[in-house]
Design an enzyme around this catalytic site. Structure first.
Site, PDB file in Angstrom:
ATOM      1  N   LYS A  30      -1.703   6.092 -23.879  1.00 48.53           N
ATOM      2  CA  LYS A  30      -1.248   6.167 -25.332  1.00 48.53           C
ATOM      3  C   LYS A  30       0.150   5.909 -25.434  1.00 48.53           C
ATOM      4  O   LYS A  30       0.639   4.707 -25.481  1.00 48.53           O
ATOM      5  CB  LYS A  30      -1.560   7.502 -25.727  1.00 48.53           C
ATOM      6  CG  LYS A  30      -2.925   7.950 -25.901  1.00 48.53           C
ATOM      7  CD  LYS A  30      -3.854   7.991 -24.738  1.00 48.53           C
ATOM      8  CE  LYS A  30      -5.402   8.746 -24.905  1.00 48.53           C
ATOM      9  NZ  LYS A  30      -6.018   8.821 -23.523  1.00 48.53           N
ATOM     10  N   ARG A  85     -15.431  13.425 -33.837  1.00 46.29           N
ATOM     11  CA  ARG A  85     -14.677  14.331 -33.141  1.00 46.29           C
ATOM     12  C   ARG A  85     -15.404  15.738 -34.060  1.00 46.29           C
ATOM     13  O   ARG A  85     -14.686  16.228 -34.758  1.00 46.29           O
ATOM     14  CB  ARG A  85     -13.105  14.234 -33.479  1.00 46.29           C
ATOM     15  CG  ARG A  85     -12.528  13.081 -32.539  1.00 46.29           C
ATOM     16  CD  ARG A  85     -12.436  13.277 -31.157  1.00 46.29           C
ATOM     17  NE  ARG A  85     -13.320  13.233 -30.149  1.00 46.29           N
ATOM     18  CZ  ARG A  85     -13.243  12.858 -28.969  1.00 46.29           C
ATOM     19  NH1 ARG A  85     -12.101  12.448 -28.544  1.00 46.29           N
ATOM     20  NH2 ARG A  85     -14.221  12.899 -28.105  1.00 46.29           N
ATOM     21  N   ASP A 143       0.451  18.949 -21.875  1.00 44.43           N
ATOM     22  CA  ASP A 143      -0.313  17.466 -22.163  1.00 44.43           C
ATOM     23  C   ASP A 143       0.659  16.884 -23.073  1.00 44.43           C
ATOM     24  O   ASP A 143       0.711  16.753 -24.245  1.00 44.43           O
ATOM     25  CB  ASP A 143      -1.812  17.825 -22.698  1.00 44.43           C
ATOM     26  CG  ASP A 143      -2.391  16.528 -22.598  1.00 44.43           C
ATOM     27  OD1 ASP A 143      -1.804  15.371 -22.703  1.00 44.43           O
ATOM     28  OD2 ASP A 143      -3.655  16.392 -22.656  1.00 44.43           O
ATOM     29  N   TYR A 194       0.720  -1.114   0.059  1.00 45.37           N
ATOM     30  CA  TYR A 194       0.046  -0.140   0.158  1.00 45.37           C
ATOM     31  C   TYR A 194       0.874   1.154   0.007  1.00 45.37           C
ATOM     32  O   TYR A 194       0.698   2.068  -0.586  1.00 45.37           O
ATOM     33  CB  TYR A 194      -0.811   0.087   1.257  1.00 45.37           C
ATOM     34  CG  TYR A 194      -1.761   1.364   1.208  1.00 45.37           C
ATOM     35  CD1 TYR A 194      -3.097   0.998   0.688  1.00 45.37           C
ATOM     36  CD2 TYR A 194      -1.563   2.416   1.817  1.00 45.37           C
ATOM     37  CE1 TYR A 194      -4.047   2.216   0.590  1.00 45.37           C
ATOM     38  CE2 TYR A 194      -2.389   3.433   1.618  1.00 45.37           C
ATOM     39  CZ  TYR A 194      -3.683   3.295   1.070  1.00 45.37           C
ATOM     40  OH  TYR A 194      -4.574   4.433   1.017  1.00 45.37           O
ATOM     41  N   PHE A 254     -20.382  13.225 -25.555  1.00 44.79           N
ATOM     42  CA  PHE A 254     -20.494  12.247 -26.705  1.00 44.79           C
ATOM     43  C   PHE A 254     -20.240  10.871 -26.048  1.00 44.79           C
ATOM     44  O   PHE A 254     -20.341  10.016 -26.883  1.00 44.79           O
ATOM     45  CB  PHE A 254     -18.957  12.851 -27.252  1.00 44.79           C
ATOM     46  CG  PHE A 254     -17.941  12.938 -26.241  1.00 44.79           C
ATOM     47  CD1 PHE A 254     -17.713  14.325 -25.922  1.00 44.79           C
ATOM     48  CD2 PHE A 254     -17.025  11.975 -26.467  1.00 44.79           C
ATOM     49  CE1 PHE A 254     -16.709  14.057 -24.930  1.00 44.79           C
ATOM     50  CE2 PHE A 254     -15.786  12.099 -25.440  1.00 44.79           C
ATOM     51  CZ  PHE A 254     -15.956  13.153 -24.755  1.00 44.79           C
ATOM     52  N   PHE A 267      -9.009  19.998 -25.412  1.00 45.89           N
ATOM     53  CA  PHE A 267      -9.346  18.692 -25.451  1.00 45.89           C
ATOM     54  C   PHE A 267     -10.476  18.299 -24.379  1.00 45.89           C
ATOM     55  O   PHE A 267     -10.598  19.084 -23.311  1.00 45.89           O
ATOM     56  CB  PHE A 267      -8.210  17.445 -24.935  1.00 45.89           C
ATOM     57  CG  PHE A 267      -8.650  16.251 -25.157  1.00 45.89           C
ATOM     58  CD1 PHE A 267      -8.717  15.789 -26.472  1.00 45.89           C
ATOM     59  CD2 PHE A 267      -8.915  15.275 -23.835  1.00 45.89           C
ATOM     60  CE1 PHE A 267      -9.248  14.094 -26.140  1.00 45.89           C
ATOM     61  CE2 PHE A 267      -9.228  14.214 -24.008  1.00 45.89           C
ATOM     62  CZ  PHE A 267      -9.490  13.667 -25.127  1.00 45.89           C
ATOM     63  N   THR A 268     -11.311  17.246 -24.749  1.00 46.09           N
ATOM     64  CA  THR A 268     -12.497  17.203 -23.968  1.00 46.09           C
ATOM     65  C   THR A 268     -12.687  17.329 -22.439  1.00 46.09           C
ATOM     66  O   THR A 268     -12.955  18.225 -21.942  1.00 46.09           O
ATOM     67  CB  THR A 268     -13.445  15.923 -24.529  1.00 46.09           C
ATOM     68  OG1 THR A 268     -12.459  14.814 -24.126  1.00 46.09           O
ATOM     69  CG2 THR A 268     -13.886  16.099 -25.923  1.00 46.09           C
TER      70      THR A 268
HETATM   71  N1  F0G Z   1      -5.364  14.588 -23.212  1.00 47.64           N
HETATM   72  C1  F0G Z   1      -5.364  14.053 -24.170  1.00 47.64           C
HETATM   73  C2  F0G Z   1      -4.603  14.718 -25.466  1.00 47.64           C
HETATM   74  C3  F0G Z   1      -6.142  12.871 -24.528  1.00 47.64           C
HETATM   75  O1  F0G Z   1      -6.163  12.352 -25.828  1.00 47.64           O
HETATM   76  C4  F0G Z   1      -6.757  12.083 -23.449  1.00 47.64           C
HETATM   77  C5  F0G Z   1      -7.536  10.999 -23.764  1.00 47.64           C
HETATM   78  C6  F0G Z   1      -6.837  12.863 -22.161  1.00 47.64           C
HETATM   79  C7  F0G Z   1      -5.755  14.000 -22.144  1.00 47.64           C
HETATM   80  C8  F0G Z   1      -7.384  12.092 -21.077  1.00 47.64           C
HETATM   81  O2  F0G Z   1      -6.832  10.901 -20.522  1.00 47.64           O
HETATM   82  O3  F0G Z   1      -8.242   9.057 -21.102  1.00 47.64           O
HETATM   83  O4  F0G Z   1      -6.212   8.626 -19.861  1.00 47.64           O
HETATM   84  O5  F0G Z   1      -8.113  10.090 -18.765  1.00 47.64           O
HETATM   85  N2  F0G Z   1      -7.794  10.694 -24.795  1.00 47.64           N
HETATM   86  C9  F0G Z   1      -8.635   9.532 -25.063  1.00 47.64           C
HETATM   87  C10 F0G Z   1      -8.916   9.504 -26.923  1.00 47.64           C
HETATM   88  C11 F0G Z   1      -9.983   9.155 -24.591  1.00 47.64           C
HETATM   89  O6  F0G Z   1      -9.603   8.796 -27.261  1.00 47.64           O
HETATM   90  O7  F0G Z   1      -8.502  10.289 -27.436  1.00 47.64           O
HETATM   91  P1  F0G Z   1      -7.622   9.751 -19.995  1.00 47.64           P
END
Ligand code: F0G
Length: 489
Positions: A264, A389, A221, A78, A456, A130-131
């Site tokens: 990624k 997108r 990022d 832990y 989405f 980014f979303t």
């Molecule tokens: N920043 C970028 C540029 C991303 O593409 C993503 C996730 C995140 C942050 C968030 O990270 O999913 O580990 O919480 N992108 C995925 C996609 C979901 O399909 O492009 P996460």
């Protein structure tokens, strides 16, 4: 003797396949039932109903034998796990940041970063949104301001670094709101929503200098920073002889910290981190970490996750062959589509090929959700799963409640790392080309269920009738791109 020519020796895979995962090819009837059941949202399809899954490159990589072996030596303590210290060392060596705050995935890191730095009323400039990143900035009381260069919003622009920050836009925002209301700039490497487009080292350097003149932090990022490093090596003068590992370290040297979704570049199925230079900021981040994610020596990960992640981080920069093959495969798919006359975002990006839905479906107004509709049509045709997108992903403006209308209305064919073969790319290209050939038979979609946050992911839709030809001409929005048929190469 005949000669076999080609460019595949440039990028062929630096691995062989030791284990396979059988997949099913659903029939047309099964696909029709599945997409109806999913409310025309590819996020709601069951993976078992998908043939080639190009929804995302996130968490979908194939791990190596070394990573699978690393899982077995994970330390599940832990507190003070050995695997955590392996991860600290890997992040320090490969990215150069001394302070590590481990999280369950990228958005966990975004949450903590936003909460420690943003005060209500603050503005966070970024090179396109980014979303989840913007959602966390807004949740913390901030608002996002787009400072990416204009070329990024134009699918046909061949600018080699479409992820660059427009320094004049950034200066204007600093002058308008005042540097004291800008805690940091959120600088994404290989910008996802722009089509996987890189930032140049020259631009990173200039942005860092400008921000530091005004006391503004630079937070990367760095989710796809490795892919960005590859493009710098390929395209930016002075970098051709440098390894991607060296370039990656240099990218990070122009920042004060980074959030990373390890799902990624880092070649694991789950994990992420916030990395920082300032120990005081890291101390504040850890204060929140223990409430939201877990103890500071595991965040949201198990010991074995951290062990496989430490291994993946080293593996991704162990020579340039991995990233060359990874981006080579994306380029291969992109070039097949270009040759078939399908309008895609150019230059071909790092983690996927982005179809220009505005150009493919010029008869659909953006409020009829052309990209969402195109993604559903591709699934119906072949069982290939892609992701919208465009207007659906962009959501509504929290101030006005109106739909945001991004210029880019795209369908992303995202390539998981080390998972699919060249034949899978060929099947995908054939399917997309055949759907595009009959594109005038595709109608739009309307929401039947629209979640308030990050809509989405879970939204549901119903099909709209295909507009008659005359209506189609009238409904064309002025922003619709001409049907671009790019030349090969
Ligand atoms: N920043 C970028 C540029 C991303 O593409 C993503 C996730 C995140 C942050 C968030 O990270 O999913 O580990 O919480 N992108 C995925 C996609 C979901 O399909 O492009 P996460």
């Amino acid at each position: 003797m005949g000669t076999l020519r080609g460019s595949h020796r440039r990028w062929a895979e630096p691995y062989r396949i030791k284990m396979v995962e059988p997949i099913r090819i659903p029939t047309r009837d099964q696909r029709e039932a599945a997409i109806l059941d999913a409310g025309y949202n590819t996020f709601l399809l069951r993976s078992e109903d998908v043939y080639i899954d190009l929804l995302t490159d996130s968490g979908t990589s194939a791990m190596s034998d070394r990573q699978w072996a690393a899982l077995m030596v994970g330390d599940e303590a832990y507190a003070g796990s050995r695997s955590f210290y392996h991860l600290v060392d890997a992040v320090h060596e490969v990215y150069g940041y001394p302070e590590l705050v481990p999280t369950h995935q990228g958005r966990g890191a975004e949450n903590i970063l936003s909460q420690i730095l943003i005060k209500p009323g603050d503005v966070i400039p970024g090179n396109m949104y980014f979303t989840t990143t913007r959602w966390h900035q807004e949740k913390a009381g901030g608002s996002f301001a787009d400072v990416i260069i204009d070329e990024a919003h134009d699918p046909a622009s061949l600018h080699p670094f479409k992820g660059n920050v427009d320094l004049d836009k950034l200066r204007r925002i600093i002058a308008e709101v005042g540097a004291e209301r800008i805690p940091y700039i959120s600088l994404e490497t290989n910008v996802n929503m722009a089509g996987g487009q890189p930032v140049s080292m020259a631009n990173l350097t200039a942005t860092y200098e400008l921000c530091h003149e005004h006391g503004i932090l630079v937070m990367l990022d760095a989710t796809r920073a490795l892919e960005n490093a590859w493009f710098i090596q390929q395209r930016e003068p002075g970098y051709a002889r440098r390894s991607v590992a060296e370039i990656l370290l240099e990218i990070c040297s122009h920042s004060d910290g980074a959030t990373v979704s390890s799902k990624k570049d880092n070649l694991v199925n789950i994990g992420g981190f916030l990395a920082l230079r300032d120990p005081e900021l890291a101390r504040r981040a850890r204060g929140l970490l223990v409430a939201y994610e877990g103890l500071h020596t595991y965040g949201g990960m198990s010991g074995r996750d951290m062990e496989a992640l430490a291994c993946g981080i080293r593996e991704m920069i162990d020579g340039d062959d991995h990233v060359r093959a990874r981006i080579g495969q994306v380029e291969y798919l992109g070039n097949l589509l270009i040759d078939a006359g399908v309008p895609i975002v150019l230059p071909i990006g790092g983690h996927g090929v982005y179809l220009n839905a505005r150009a493919i479906l010029p008869h659909l107004p953006q409020d009829d959700l052309p990209a969402q509709s195109l993604a559903a049509a591709i699934y119906l045709d072949s069982g290939v799963r892609a992701m919208e997108r465009g207007v659906v992903s962009a959501g509504r403006d929290p101030a006005t409640g109106e739909n945001r209308h991004p210029r880019l209305e795209l369908v992303r064919l995202t390539i998981p790392r080390r998972v699919y073969t060249q034949s899978h790319m060929e099947v995908t290209a054939e399917s997309v080309a055949s759907v595009c050939a009959d594109a005038d038979e595709i109608g739009g979609l309307a929401f039947t269920d629209e979640p308030e946050d990050l809509r989405f992911f879970l939204a549901r839709f119903r099909p709209l009738p295909v507009p008659a030809k005359s209506t189609a001409e009238v409904s064309q929005r002025p922003l619709a791109e001409p049907h671009l048929i790019a030349s090969g190469g």
